[in-house]
Structure formats: C-alpha cells, structure tokens
Design a protein around this motif. Structure first.
Motif, PDB file in Angstrom:
ATOM      1  N   GLY A   2       0.822  -1.208   0.000  1.00 22.11           N
ATOM      2  CA  GLY A   2       0.000   0.000   0.000  1.00 22.11           C
ATOM      3  C   GLY A   2       0.857   1.259   0.000  1.00 22.11           C
ATOM      4  N   ILE A   3       1.892   1.277   0.850  1.00 26.06           N
ATOM      5  CA  ILE A   3       2.760   2.453   0.916  1.00 26.06           C
ATOM      6  C   ILE A   3       3.518   2.620  -0.410  1.00 26.06           C
ATOM      7  CG2 ILE A   3       4.726   3.510   2.104  1.00 26.06           C
ATOM      8  CD1 ILE A   3       2.097   3.491   3.717  1.00 26.06           C
ATOM      9  N   CYS A   4       3.942   1.505  -1.018  1.00 27.35           N
ATOM     10  CA  CYS A   4       4.609   1.600  -2.328  1.00 27.35           C
ATOM     11  C   CYS A   4       3.628   2.097  -3.394  1.00 27.35           C
ATOM     12  CB  CYS A   4       5.199   0.248  -2.737  1.00 27.35           C
ATOM     13  SG  CYS A   4       6.697  -0.141  -1.824  1.00 27.35           S
ATOM     14  N   GLY A   5       2.360   1.672  -3.288  1.00 30.80           N
ATOM     15  CA  GLY A   5       1.329   2.196  -4.200  1.00 30.80           C
ATOM     16  C   GLY A   5       1.204   3.701  -4.056  1.00 30.80           C
ATOM     17  N   PHE A   6       1.207   4.163  -2.797  1.00 31.88           N
ATOM     18  CA  PHE A   6       1.162   5.610  -2.549  1.00 31.88           C
ATOM     19  C   PHE A   6       2.361   6.307  -3.190  1.00 31.88           C
ATOM     20  CE2 PHE A   6       2.953   9.012   0.048  1.00 31.88           C
ATOM     21  CZ  PHE A   6       1.974   9.978  -0.120  1.00 31.88           C
ATOM     22  N   LEU A   7       3.549   5.728  -2.998  1.00 28.74           N
ATOM     23  CA  LEU A   7       4.759   6.339  -3.577  1.00 28.74           C
ATOM     24  C   LEU A   7       4.642   6.450  -5.093  1.00 28.74           C
ATOM     25  CD1 LEU A   7       7.623   4.549  -1.582  1.00 28.74           C
ATOM     26  CD2 LEU A   7       6.747   6.877  -1.270  1.00 28.74           C
ATOM     27  N   ALA A   8       4.156   5.381  -5.732  1.00 24.33           N
ATOM     28  CA  ALA A   8       4.135   5.343  -7.194  1.00 24.33           C
ATOM     29  C   ALA A   8       2.990   6.159  -7.782  1.00 24.33           C
ATOM     30  CB  ALA A   8       4.050   3.898  -7.679  1.00 24.33           C
ATOM     31  N   VAL A   9       1.807   6.077  -7.150  1.00 28.88           N
ATOM     32  CA  VAL A   9       0.614   6.650  -7.776  1.00 28.88           C
ATOM     33  C   VAL A   9       0.330   8.072  -7.290  1.00 28.88           C
ATOM     34  CG1 VAL A   9      -1.891   6.374  -8.027  1.00 28.88           C
ATOM     35  CG2 VAL A   9      -0.396   4.382  -8.175  1.00 28.88           C
ATOM     36  N   GLN A  10       0.681   8.389  -6.039  1.00 28.25           N
ATOM     37  CA  GLN A  10       0.394   9.740  -5.515  1.00 28.25           C
ATOM     38  C   GLN A  10       1.651  10.608  -5.452  1.00 28.25           C
ATOM     39  OE1 GLN A  10      -3.479   8.633  -5.201  1.00 28.25           O
ATOM     40  NE2 GLN A  10      -2.764  10.684  -4.786  1.00 28.25           N
ATOM     41  N   LEU A  11       2.671  10.110  -4.735  1.00 34.55           N
ATOM     42  CA  LEU A  11       3.809  10.987  -4.449  1.00 34.55           C
ATOM     43  C   LEU A  11       4.654  11.276  -5.693  1.00 34.55           C
ATOM     44  CD1 LEU A  11       5.159  12.544  -2.159  1.00 34.55           C
ATOM     45  CD2 LEU A  11       6.670  10.591  -1.808  1.00 34.55           C
ATOM     46  N   ALA A  12       4.994  10.228  -6.460  1.00 35.23           N
ATOM     47  CA  ALA A  12       5.883  10.446  -7.612  1.00 35.23           C
ATOM     48  C   ALA A  12       5.296  11.423  -8.634  1.00 35.23           C
ATOM     49  CB  ALA A  12       6.242   9.112  -8.265  1.00 35.23           C
ATOM     50  N   PRO A  13       4.022  11.274  -9.058  1.00 39.58           N
ATOM     51  CA  PRO A  13       3.470  12.269  -9.983  1.00 39.58           C
ATOM     52  C   PRO A  13       3.352  13.652  -9.337  1.00 39.58           C
ATOM     53  CG  PRO A  13       2.077  10.306  -9.928  1.00 39.58           C
ATOM     54  CD  PRO A  13       3.063  10.175  -8.810  1.00 39.58           C
ATOM     55  N   ALA A  14       3.085  13.694  -8.000  1.00 40.66           N
ATOM     56  CA  ALA A  14       2.926  14.987  -7.319  1.00 40.66           C
ATOM     57  C   ALA A  14       4.245  15.744  -7.236  1.00 40.66           C
ATOM     58  CB  ALA A  14       2.352  14.778  -5.917  1.00 40.66           C
ATOM     59  N   VAL A  15       5.361  15.037  -7.356  1.00 45.88           N
ATOM     60  CA  VAL A  15       6.655  15.716  -7.350  1.00 45.88           C
ATOM     61  C   VAL A  15       6.736  16.684  -8.538  1.00 45.88           C
ATOM     62  CG1 VAL A  15       9.138  15.325  -7.692  1.00 45.88           C
ATOM     63  CG2 VAL A  15       7.862  13.900  -6.099  1.00 45.88           C
ATOM     64  N   GLY A  16       6.211  16.250  -9.695  1.00 43.14           N
ATOM     65  CA  GLY A  16       6.249  17.111 -10.879  1.00 43.14           C
ATOM     66  C   GLY A  16       4.982  17.925 -11.072  1.00 43.14           C
ATOM     67  N   LEU A  17       3.843  17.324 -10.753  1.00 47.12           N
ATOM     68  CA  LEU A  17       2.550  18.002 -10.905  1.00 47.12           C
ATOM     69  C   LEU A  17       1.855  18.014  -9.548  1.00 47.12           C
ATOM     70  CD1 LEU A  17       1.171  16.318 -14.187  1.00 47.12           C
ATOM     71  CD2 LEU A  17       2.081  18.635 -13.993  1.00 47.12           C
ATOM     72  N   PRO A  18       2.114  19.054  -8.724  1.00 48.88           N
ATOM     73  CA  PRO A  18       1.508  19.075  -7.381  1.00 48.88           C
ATOM     74  C   PRO A  18      -0.017  19.045  -7.472  1.00 48.88           C
ATOM     75  CG  PRO A  18       3.112  20.844  -7.650  1.00 48.88           C
ATOM     76  CD  PRO A  18       2.913  20.241  -8.996  1.00 48.88           C
ATOM     77  N   PRO A  19      -0.683  18.388  -6.496  1.00 49.99           N
ATOM     78  CA  PRO A  19      -2.150  18.422  -6.469  1.00 49.99           C
ATOM     79  C   PRO A  19      -2.612  19.873  -6.554  1.00 49.99           C
ATOM     80  CG  PRO A  19      -1.316  16.957  -4.766  1.00 49.99           C
ATOM     81  CD  PRO A  19      -0.127  17.631  -5.374  1.00 49.99           C
ATOM     82  N   GLU A  20      -3.611  20.121  -7.419  1.00 49.07           N
ATOM     83  CA  GLU A  20      -3.978  21.504  -7.745  1.00 49.07           C
ATOM     84  C   GLU A  20      -5.239  21.967  -7.036  1.00 49.07           C
ATOM     85  OE1 GLU A  20      -4.520  21.759 -11.891  1.00 49.07           O
ATOM     86  OE2 GLU A  20      -2.388  21.866 -12.339  1.00 49.07           O
ATOM     87  N   LEU A  21      -5.163  23.154  -6.461  1.00 49.08           N
ATOM     88  CA  LEU A  21      -6.372  23.837  -6.007  1.00 49.08           C
ATOM     89  C   LEU A  21      -7.218  24.145  -7.227  1.00 49.08           C
ATOM     90  CD1 LEU A  21      -5.750  26.838  -3.585  1.00 49.08           C
ATOM     91  CD2 LEU A  21      -7.129  24.828  -3.163  1.00 49.08           C
ATOM     92  N   PRO A  22      -8.563  24.135  -7.099  1.00 50.29           N
ATOM     93  CA  PRO A  22      -9.385  24.568  -8.232  1.00 50.29           C
ATOM     94  C   PRO A  22      -8.998  25.989  -8.616  1.00 50.29           C
ATOM     95  CG  PRO A  22     -10.761  23.595  -6.527  1.00 50.29           C
ATOM     96  CD  PRO A  22      -9.375  23.709  -5.959  1.00 50.29           C
ATOM     97  N   GLY A  23      -9.033  26.264  -9.910  1.00 47.66           N
ATOM     98  CA  GLY A  23      -8.733  27.616 -10.363  1.00 47.66           C
ATOM     99  C   GLY A  23      -7.266  27.859 -10.647  1.00 47.66           C
TER     100      GLY A  23
END
Lengths: 228, 57
Positions: free
Chosen positions: A110-131
């Motif tokens: 599960g933690i590796c899933g988080f690293l691959a699916v959430q954290l790694a893409p967020a390094v380049g494309l941070p989660p975005e506020l609307p707008g």
C-alpha cells in the motif's frame, strides 16, 4: 481465487475509500472550497497595486450534500480500482516469487502504491487547487501515467531484482520522469494564496497516504482470510 | 505425484487469469473515476479528482 481476489479488493476499497473520504472532508475539501472563493473572484488575494491580503478562513463544508455524496462515491470507486491493481500485483508476486500475502506485507504494498501513484506524480505536478491554470490536459495525463508506470517498474526492480543492477536501473527509472520534466506553463497565473495551494497539496498527499496504507493492509487481510 | 504436478501449473494459470481480470477491472474503474472527460462525470467526480491529484482539467 478469482472471486477471492475481486471481493477482497472491493471490501478493502470500500473501507479505505470511506476513511479517505472522511479524512478529505475534515482536512482537504474545506481548503478546496476556500480555493474556489478565489477561482470565482469572491475573494482576491493579489491586489492590482502589488500588495497581497486575504483572511485565512475556510468556508466549511456548506450544504451541497449531493456534491459531497458524489465525492464519497467516487472515492469508493477510485480506491476499489487501486485495490484491484494492488492485489493483482501481490498475487503476481506470489505466483512468480513465492511472496507471502499477509496484512503486514500488504501495508508495504500500500505504501509503495502511494509512492508510485500519488507521491511520484505529485513531485512534478503538485495536487492543484481549483482555479489553478495549468498546461494542456493531454500532455499532463500522459506524463502522470508515464511517471506512475516508470515508478512502479523502478520499485519492482529494486524489490525483486536482487543485486546492484536492479537498484541502479530501478533508481534511473524512478528519476527518469523528473529528468524529462512535467508539462508546465511558461508563466505563473495562480490567483490563490501560495500558502493555501501548498497546504492543499500536502494535506491531500498526507490523507492519500493513510488511504493507501489502509487499502494495502485490508486487501491482503481479506485475501489471506478468504484462502483459509 | 501426478496431482501435484498437474495442479500447480493450473493454479498458477488461474492466478495469472485472476490478475489479468483484476487489472482490466481496476483500470476501467479508474478511467471512470479519474480520467473520463464527459461533463457529467467530470463534475460529479470533481472534488475527489482534485483530492486524489488526478490531472483533471
């Protein structure tokens, strides 16, 4: 086997999705709704004379219960989808490498899933506020998916290919998307306070980590239980 | 002996079949909840997509 795999992923997806939705309502959605006040112009942070100002105050969850029910529903769908992929990985690793499926090993998945699916893409494309204006959608979706696949492959090599070569090739794969770089605009257009955007990014990542941990743990728990 | 020799590859095959099915179903669910751009779907999934950091719009 098939029935056990599918039902375990669904049970785990429902638990992780429900808890993740609850955490989002406590920590993430209020920030998102606060961001929408800037998107709509109800609040203005950057004044035309160059000064900045705005109160720090989330509007609360409001009364849009239909909207929030959708958020709960789609969290269940998303976490069930990720649960299916996670368990497929665990079963594959057991078939090929004899790796046992236990709640403890599930937590690591599960933690590796988080690293691959959430954290790694967020390094380049941070989660975005609307707008928040961003580059075109298609290139971002491609980079996002490519980063997930490269990180999964990289983590897989580090975990399963014994020896230095696996470690080196794995690290190169994990770093490659960031060397290529995520698609971004040439200029900054953000209208919300930078602190609010940053908090939204870190809060959503932190809560997703809890969701993924629960997902891995319970997927493996239900699967192991179903086999006894 | 015969039993174990024939049962193991069969079990492994059914394991791989189950994995493939789970993979297809998982990707299908995630396409709906995170990627599909149909307006109704996008608006309904909007907050969840932002919270889960899908590249959304």
């Amino acid at each position: 086997m098939t029935k056990n795999l599918l039902s375990s992923a669904v049970f785990a997806g429902l638990i992780a999705g429900a808890v993740a939705a609850l955490l989002q309502f406590m920590f993430v959605i209020p920030l998102l709704l606060e961001g929408e006040l800037y998107e709509s112009g109800a609040r203005v942070h950057f004044m035309s004379d160059g000064s900045t100002q705005s109160v720090r105050e989330a509007p609360g969850l409001g009364t849009e219960w239909g909207r929030h029910a959708m958020t709960v529903g789609f969290n269940l769908v998303t976490y069930t989808g990720y649960g299916l992929l996670l368990l497929a990985g665990m079963v594959l690793a057991r078939a090929l490498r004899g790796l046992e499926i236990t709640p403890e090993s599930g937590l690591i998945w599960g933690i590796c899933g988080f690293l691959a699916v959430q954290l790694a893409p967020a390094v380049g494309l941070p989660p975005e506020l609307p707008g928040t204006p961003a580059a075109e959608l298609a290139p971002r979706q491609i980079w996002w998916l490519g980063t997930i696949l490269a990180t999964v492959a990289g983590l897989g090599l580090v975990a399963f290919w014994r020896g230095l070569a696996g470690l080196v090739v794995g690290l190169v794969l994990i770093l490659a998307p960031h060397i290529i770089g995520a698609p971004h605009l040439d200029t900054y257009f953000g209208i919300a306070p930078p602190e609010l955007s940053a908090e939204f990014a870190t809060m959503s990542l932190g809560m997703a980590m809890i969701g993924w941990g629960l997902l891995g743990y319970f997927s493996a728990y239900f699967f192991a239980r179903g086999e006894r | 002996m015969m039993m174990t020799k024939t049962a193991n590859p069969a079990a492994a095959r059914s394991g791989l079949g189950a994995c493939a099915l789970a993979l297809v179903l998982g990707v299908a669910l995630l396409t709906v909840s995170g990627m599909a751009q149909a307006t109704v779907l996008h608006d309904a999934a909007h907050d969840q997509r932002h919270a889960m950091a899908f590249p959304c719009h």
